[in-house]
Scaffold this active site. Structure first.
Site, short mmCIF file in Angstrom:
data_model
loop_
_atom_site.label_atom_id
_atom_site.label_comp_id
_atom_site.label_asym_id
_atom_site.label_seq_id
_atom_site.Cartn_x
_atom_site.Cartn_y
_atom_site.Cartn_z
N ASP A 44 0.89 -1.15 0.00
CA ASP A 44 0.00 0.00 0.00
C ASP A 44 0.94 1.21 0.00
O ASP A 44 1.91 1.23 0.75
CB ASP A 44 -0.86 -0.03 1.28
CG ASP A 44 -1.77 1.17 1.37
OD1 ASP A 44 -2.37 1.52 0.35
OD2 ASP A 44 -1.87 1.75 2.47
N LYS A 45 0.70 2.22 -0.84
CA LYS A 45 1.68 3.31 -1.00
C LYS A 45 1.78 4.22 0.22
O LYS A 45 2.82 4.38 0.83
CB LYS A 45 1.34 4.16 -2.23
CG LYS A 45 2.28 5.37 -2.40
CD LYS A 45 1.89 6.22 -3.56
CE LYS A 45 0.75 7.15 -3.23
NZ LYS A 45 1.10 8.29 -2.38
N THR A 46 0.65 4.84 0.56
CA THR A 46 0.69 5.93 1.54
C THR A 46 1.10 5.43 2.92
O THR A 46 0.51 4.51 3.46
CB THR A 46 -0.68 6.63 1.62
OG1 THR A 46 -1.06 6.99 0.31
CG2 THR A 46 -0.61 7.87 2.49
N THR B 48 -2.51 1.51 -4.83
CA THR B 48 -2.81 2.77 -4.15
C THR B 48 -4.14 3.35 -4.61
O THR B 48 -4.56 3.13 -5.74
CB THR B 48 -1.68 3.80 -4.37
OG1 THR B 48 -2.02 5.02 -3.74
CG2 THR B 48 -1.43 4.05 -5.85
N GLY B 49 -4.75 4.09 -3.72
CA GLY B 49 -5.98 4.81 -4.06
C GLY B 49 -5.70 6.10 -4.79
O GLY B 49 -6.61 6.76 -5.30
N LYS C 287 -8.08 -4.66 -3.67
CA LYS C 287 -6.75 -5.18 -3.30
C LYS C 287 -6.81 -6.69 -3.11
O LYS C 287 -5.84 -7.40 -3.38
CB LYS C 287 -6.24 -4.47 -2.04
CG LYS C 287 -5.87 -3.01 -2.29
CD LYS C 287 -5.38 -2.32 -1.03
CE LYS C 287 -5.13 -0.83 -1.32
NZ LYS C 287 -4.75 -0.07 -0.16
N ASP D 17 -2.19 -0.94 6.22
CA ASP D 17 -2.32 -0.34 7.56
C ASP D 17 -3.20 -1.15 8.50
O ASP D 17 -3.43 -0.76 9.63
CB ASP D 17 -2.83 1.10 7.47
CG ASP D 17 -4.20 1.20 6.82
OD1 ASP D 17 -4.88 0.16 6.71
OD2 ASP D 17 -4.60 2.31 6.44
N ASP E 183 -7.13 -2.26 4.73
CA ASP E 183 -6.49 -3.34 3.97
C ASP E 183 -6.74 -4.72 4.59
O ASP E 183 -6.16 -5.70 4.14
CB ASP E 183 -4.98 -3.10 3.90
CG ASP E 183 -4.65 -1.82 3.14
OD1 ASP E 183 -5.27 -1.59 2.10
OD2 ASP E 183 -3.79 -1.06 3.61
#
Length: 700
Positions: free
Chosen positions: A392-394, A540-541, A568, A587, A591
């Site tokens: 997950d990016k952020t 990512t969103g 995802k 997180d 997720d």
């Protein structure tokens, strides 16, 4: 004194346990099973008793060993067989009875832990290493006793006493190794101070930690440990959280920041409002999680348990078979008996019983110290198989907050530093991520923020105020378009930044570009993944442009943009269908479905939110390099287990035939005492090899 080999907890499947509720099973810590790794950590509430009990057992084995050793010296000296071997003669009147009396003390006092363990195993219907040791020493003792009172044959009291002495020494060293594995977690337990300074009106009172309540305000002096999780209400300081999170540098904490109980305050006094105490504290959750993980048996551990059980049956069969074969071949009963005793001694699956649990205890405790909380042991061991890693990016590959990437001046009058200084006056009171990013940059550069006057918000477009006699506006591109002000050509790069423009007295002076910064550790971590043939993908969103920029900058193998949480799961399934062993990092909240679906679910998130319900492994820091450490440490742990299993079983494969006497024709015969030395040595080698695992975890 309870024997340390034979106390079993009810086995529980903790691998998917809901640690947000943390209903920890009350254990009777006077009954500890080191084979299950349970000595390796206990929480402050009830664990000290178990730790002390283990120390008492070590002291007991030490005492029994020294008493046995002291009695063994005269037994050896007065033993006819030893006298023949060294060519001297010193027989007292009633010599056999003296040997019998001394050996009786050795058998019942020194051998008591093994005899008690044998009875415990028989009651459970699970013969094990205690059965083997007990049978060996009992056969030796009762046969030798019979020779004193009329049976023809030679006694081997000296072999009995040396065997018991060596066995006690092996157990003593082994138990010290187990205790050593628990020290890492005991450090966590000892991190909480005994008292807290509670602030009541204008007075400060020292109270025991257990009397601390939620919403109490406490004073934390420089150099002291923080007594409970909470929020700073007054003061700022640097806190050392390295023992809790693995973060080596002290972390700056200011008002409204959270602090973790057990961290060490730096050089300033803090007032902290208590959020969590006792069993709800972050530290206690970590300790319980590690305890549960150490009790959870993985596939490897079940394999070693089965191997040890079968080895016991094989050893008993070979032992009695050896006795029968030597008698059939016409050898004296005493010789055949000695061969049987040696087989049973040497076949003790002690090293095998310790091979996996000790590695489990050490790896789980050391991982916790480095910010890796293992909830599912099997997933941790299988992290070596990971072939695709979905991020997950952020907050994982990126920092999760806006940081200033560029400050450009388009005015000859104002430098980029001056533009940042004047704009900060308008942003200091705002909670907006862009404002927070600008203020963070100002603090990093040690710039003094000027005071604004006549502050005003321009709805949806920005803010304005008078600063040092100048009219300053920090606005969006939309404001410039509305006011027909030309946007500079190079204002936007390909990195999908957010740009704000600064107007001073109606003229465009410059602009500040911000982006969710890529973590400096991300690139290094991705190199490690690629070196280990792991595909790195990102879901990512965020929009396509941002996702592409991050992916290209980090050299990822692919990315998925504008993904919703439920999608995802589909990405994880798609990768699994292609034959990949997938690890998902997220997180732990939105997720959760993907973390549950992945082969290894890794929840990332610092602070007190460690109770991600669906993850197998929790990273206290949101640092991708920790995931690299996790995978490499998982491989190292698995390798140590395999090494220990190979050593423990290989030793028996070679030693048992030698003990049975297969090389008799070539003149080589392995005696019981030498067999006992080799048996103890194999256990010690396994224990030392497991301890070496501590060096394998990656240090930041």
């Amino acid at each position: 004194m309870e024997n340390h080999e034979h106390h079993n907890h009810d086995e529980m499947d903790h691998s998917k346990m809901d640690h947000s509720k943390m209903k920890h099973k009350k254990e009777d810590h006077s009954k500890m099973n080191h084979k299950g790794g349970d000595h390796s950590g206990h929480n402050p509430g009830h664990g000290e008793h178990g730790h002390d009990h283990h120390k008492m057992m070590i002291a007991d084995f030490r005492k029994r060993f020294w008493v046995t050793l002291v009695l063994t010296i005269p037994i050896l000296f007065f033993s006819p067989m030893i006298q023949d071997f060294f060519g001297y003669e010193f027989l007292l009147p009633g010599n056999p009875y003296i040997l019998f009396a001394l050996s009786t003390i050795v058998y019942f006092y020194g051998g008591w832990p093994f005899l008690k363990g044998f009875w415990s195993e028989i009651k459970k219907g699970a013969p094990g290493m205690m059965t083997l040791i007990s049978m060996a020493i009992s056969v030796a003792y009762f046969y030798s006793t019979a020779t004193v009172f009329g049976l023809r044959g030679e006694d081997f009291f000296w072999e009995l006493s040396t065997l018991i002495a060596i066995m006690l020494l092996g157990h003593w060293i082994e138990m010290k190794s187990v205790l050593g594995a628990s020290k890492a977690l005991q450090l966590l337990v000892s991190m909480m101070p005994a008292e807290a300074h509670r602030v009541k009106d204008d007075t400060i009172e020292d109270i025991p930690l257990e009397d601390l309540l939620k919403d109490d305000v406490i004073l934390v002096k420089p150099g002291e440990k923080v007594p409970a999780d909470g929020i700073i209400v007054e003061g700022s300081s640097y806190l050392n959280e390295s023992m809790l999170t693995g973060e080596s540098k002290p972390v700056k904490k200011e008002e409204k920041d959270k602090v973790i109980g057990g961290s060490v305050n730096g050089n300033s006094t803090l007032k902290v409002k208590v959020e969590h105490t006792g069993k709800d504290s972050y530290l206690n959750k970590v300790i319980k999680m590690v305890e549960e993980a150490q009790k959870t048996k993985s596939k490897m551990q079940n394999l070693s348990d089965r191997a040890a059980k079968w080895l016991t049956y094989i050893a008993l069969a070979i032992g009695f078979g050896t006795l029968a074969v030597w008698l059939i071949l016409g050898f004296p009963f005493v010789y055949a008996l000695e061969r049987m005793v040696t087989v049973m001694v040497i076949a003790c699956p002690h090293a095998l019983g310790l091979a996996i649990p000790l590695v489990v205890a050490i790896s789980t405790a050391v991982s916790a110290q480095n910010g890796l909380l293992i909830r599912n042991r099997t997933a941790f061991e299988e992290s070596r198989k990971i072939s695709a890693l979905l991020f997950d990016k952020t907050g994982t590959l990126t920092k999760g907050d806006f940081g200033v990437t560029r400050i450009e001046s388009v005015s000859e009058t104002y430098s980029s530093e001056e533009i940042l200084r004047l704009s900060s006056a308008l942003e200091q009171s705002s909670e907006h991520p862009i404002a927070v990013g600008i203020i963070k940059k100002v603090k990093e550069d040690n710039i003094t923020i000027p005071k604004p006057e006549n502050f005003n918000a321009i709805t949806g477009k920005g803010v304005e105020a008078n600063v040092e006699g100048k009219q300053v506006k920090v606005v969006s591109p939309g404001y410039l378009r509305d006011e027909k002000i030309t946007i500079p050509e190079d204002a936007y790069s390909d990195a999908a930044e957010t740009v704000v423009f600064i107007l001073i007295d109606g003229q465009l002076a410059g602009y500040i570009a911000l982006a969710d910064e890529i973590r400096p550790e991300s690139a290094e971590a991705i190199k490690i993944f690629k070196k280990n043939n792991i595909k790195v993908l990102m879901a990512t969103g965020d929009n396509e442009k941002t996702a592409k920029a991050v992916s290209e900058k980090l050299g990822l193998d692919g990315y998925y943009a504008e993904v919703l949480p439920h999608q995802k799961v589909e990405i994880v399934e798609e990768l699994q269908n292609k034959g990949d062993f997938v690890a998902m990092t997220g997180d732990g909240v939105n997720d959760a479905p993907a973390l549950a679906k992945a082969d290894v679910g890794i929840a990332v998130g610092s602070g007190t939110d460690v109770a991600a319900e669906t993850a197998d492994i929790i990273l206290v820091n949101s640092n991708p390099q920790d995931i690299a450490n996790l995978i490499l440490f998982g491989k190292a742990t698995y390798n140590k287990m395999i090494q220990n299993l190979i050593w423990a079983t290989g030793y028996n494969v070679v030693a048992i035939p030698l003990a049975a006497g297969v090389l008799y024709s070539s003149g080589f015969v392995l005696g019981p005492a030498v067999g006992a030395v080799f048996m103890s040595l194999s256990t010690i080698i396994v224990a030392i090899n497991a301890q070496l695992l501590k060096r394998k975890i990656g240090k930041k």
